[in-house]
Design a protein around this motif. Sequence first.
Motif, short mmCIF file in Angstrom:
data_model
loop_
_atom_site.label_atom_id
_atom_site.label_comp_id
_atom_site.label_asym_id
_atom_site.label_seq_id
_atom_site.Cartn_x
_atom_site.Cartn_y
_atom_site.Cartn_z
N ILE A 167 0.01 17.07 32.64
CA ILE A 167 -1.46 16.94 32.67
C ILE A 167 -1.93 15.51 32.97
CG2 ILE A 167 -1.90 18.92 31.16
CD1 ILE A 167 -2.36 16.95 28.85
N SER A 168 -1.06 14.51 32.87
CA SER A 168 -1.49 13.12 33.04
C SER A 168 -0.52 12.33 33.92
CB SER A 168 -1.61 12.44 31.68
OG SER A 168 -1.64 11.03 31.81
N ASN A 169 -1.07 11.34 34.61
CA ASN A 169 -0.23 10.43 35.41
C ASN A 169 0.10 9.15 34.66
OD1 ASN A 169 -0.28 12.16 37.61
ND2 ASN A 169 -2.19 11.28 38.38
N ALA A 170 -0.25 9.07 33.38
CA ALA A 170 -0.05 7.82 32.64
C ALA A 170 0.57 8.15 31.28
CB ALA A 170 -1.36 7.09 32.48
N VAL A 171 1.88 8.31 31.25
CA VAL A 171 2.57 8.68 30.01
C VAL A 171 3.41 7.50 29.53
CG1 VAL A 171 4.19 10.32 28.95
CG2 VAL A 171 2.63 11.08 30.77
N TYR A 172 3.25 7.16 28.25
CA TYR A 172 3.94 5.99 27.68
C TYR A 172 4.70 6.38 26.42
CZ TYR A 172 0.65 3.28 30.56
OH TYR A 172 -0.07 2.75 31.59
N LYS A 173 5.93 5.88 26.28
CA LYS A 173 6.65 6.01 25.01
C LYS A 173 6.22 4.86 24.11
CE LYS A 173 10.70 7.59 27.18
NZ LYS A 173 12.12 7.33 27.43
N ILE A 174 5.63 5.20 22.98
CA ILE A 174 5.02 4.19 22.10
C ILE A 174 5.43 4.49 20.66
CG2 ILE A 174 2.75 3.44 21.20
CD1 ILE A 174 3.06 2.44 24.02
N SER A 175 5.88 3.46 19.93
CA SER A 175 6.27 3.67 18.53
C SER A 175 5.04 3.80 17.63
CB SER A 175 7.11 2.48 18.04
OG SER A 175 6.27 1.35 17.89
N LYS A 224 -5.80 13.57 34.27
CA LYS A 224 -4.80 12.86 35.10
C LYS A 224 -4.81 11.35 34.84
CE LYS A 224 -2.66 15.98 37.41
NZ LYS A 224 -1.45 16.19 36.60
N THR A 225 -6.00 10.81 34.52
CA THR A 225 -6.12 9.36 34.33
C THR A 225 -6.00 8.94 32.86
OG1 THR A 225 -8.52 9.43 34.01
CG2 THR A 225 -7.73 9.26 36.28
N ILE A 226 -5.87 9.90 31.96
CA ILE A 226 -5.85 9.55 30.53
C ILE A 226 -4.43 9.20 30.08
CG2 ILE A 226 -6.24 10.42 28.19
CD1 ILE A 226 -8.53 12.08 29.26
N PRO A 227 -4.24 7.99 29.53
CA PRO A 227 -2.90 7.62 29.02
C PRO A 227 -2.52 8.52 27.84
CG PRO A 227 -4.34 5.70 29.18
CD PRO A 227 -5.20 6.91 29.35
N ILE A 228 -1.31 9.04 27.87
CA ILE A 228 -0.82 9.81 26.73
C ILE A 228 0.38 9.05 26.13
CG2 ILE A 228 0.15 12.01 25.92
CD1 ILE A 228 -1.44 13.38 28.12
N CYS A 229 0.25 8.72 24.84
CA CYS A 229 1.30 7.97 24.16
C CYS A 229 2.15 8.97 23.38
CB CYS A 229 0.70 6.96 23.20
SG CYS A 229 -0.42 5.82 24.03
N ILE A 230 3.43 9.04 23.72
CA ILE A 230 4.31 10.01 23.05
C ILE A 230 5.35 9.31 22.18
CG2 ILE A 230 3.99 11.82 24.79
CD1 ILE A 230 6.78 11.00 25.92
N GLU A 231 5.81 10.04 21.17
CA GLU A 231 6.84 9.53 20.26
C GLU A 231 7.56 10.73 19.67
OE1 GLU A 231 5.25 7.41 16.88
OE2 GLU A 231 7.22 6.77 16.18
#
Lengths: 243, 243
Positions: B133-141, B109-116
Amino acid sequence: MIKVTLVGKGTVSKHLYKAFSKAENIEVVQTLASRGEITFEAIEEESDIYIIAISDDAITSVSQQFIKSKKLIAHTSGSAPIDHLPRENRRGVFYPLQTFSKEREVDFKTIPICIEAERKEDVELLSTLANSISNAVYKISSEQRKSLHLAAVFVNNFTNHLYQIGNEICKKNKVPFTILKPLITETAAKLHTLSPIEAQTGPAMRNDQKTIAKQFDQLKNDKQKEVYNILTQSIIETYEKKL
Amino acid sequence: MIKVTLVGKGTVSKHLYKAFSKAENIEVVQTLASRGEITFEAIEEESDIYIIAISDDAITSVSQQFIKSKKLIAHTSGSAPIDHLPRENRRGVFYPLQTFSKEREVDFKTIPICIEAERKEDVELLSTLANSISNAVYKISSEQRKSLHLAAVFVNNFTNHLYQIGNEICKKNKVPFTILKPLITETAAKLHTLSPIEAQTGPAMRNDQKTIAKQFDQLKNDKQKEVYNILTQSIIETYEKKL
């Protein structure tokens, strides 16, 4: 009841004041500022312990003011040896090993306190005082304390600087530094179950020269390149020795 | 229900498997080992997403096996760009930014997931998967991810090595490393309220040459001296610029 006088009005003194005030068997009878007013005559009431929480450089001169006292004088420094206090006094050290900021509350129960004194009864007095506010009290010699303080520079000052470099890299590439915080927390938390040598990961540990060369090229700042280089070499050598 | 096939049986894959299995809207239909059996023909049932959690070097060759698939293929690497996957595929990245060990449970839940991903619908699919699965999802190039991964080397790999040096200094001087753990925890925790530049303390920040010289002399190991020197210089320069 242990009567305490705090000398110094800096961050450590303020945190100690709060912790002592909460303890049932401790009374802080006075807090003296570290400049001007500190003379033995300024003391309103004798204490059992005078805790001198001031900068290392000032310990010797300020503690001279307490030569007339028959009570225990203890400084709070990680690096100053016990004999920076006047030999005429009952001398001690009361060193809380933590990084203090004005802005942050701390839970003293978890803070290790390293104590030292020359007489058995003074060790007992410091031990009682320390155990009233902390669950982690250690008898540590001046020599050991100096090395602990040096190790603390690596795990605190230098580590924080690595966070700062991480922050710079994020800023330069427009990604929020916040993304790295769970990793930073877990890197520290891992030490509860693994030793640092077991917890190590990354290209330097694997001696993965291809990745190392790529990452080195990615850095645009000379100082960052130097830090990358030295730490990578140090990790490689550590694991070469181990194999 | 999102159907997922995991490719690779390493630590990341195992942790993802556990996290996906707990999520209500995800079904892991198969886990393929990264060696030998990985061919498109080995797939028992088509999934919505193939997550390739294997070493960077193997991504290109292993993902070739999935060229025939019409489904989304995503790797989990911090440093490999999205185009290490075959251009014939719908491509994506699903990068959990954390240090994983076999021995330690993690709270996803606390692990940042960087998606692209390249297509809008694939970004949405990865986003749904990550948010399950996580509360920290980021769109990252890919470019940003590479810099995050480099910053992670500083705050994780290098930081852990500083812990290791701290441990060595303690061992050499016969003090328990455990005494430093609350300091290590607080150094990381401080970042929740202070930036690293505000949190910095120590002789290098104050440019206190007397203490720096003393601490340098205390170190008996050349590699430790070099690390001490470079990091001290880097801190001094950082704060000179700031003043």
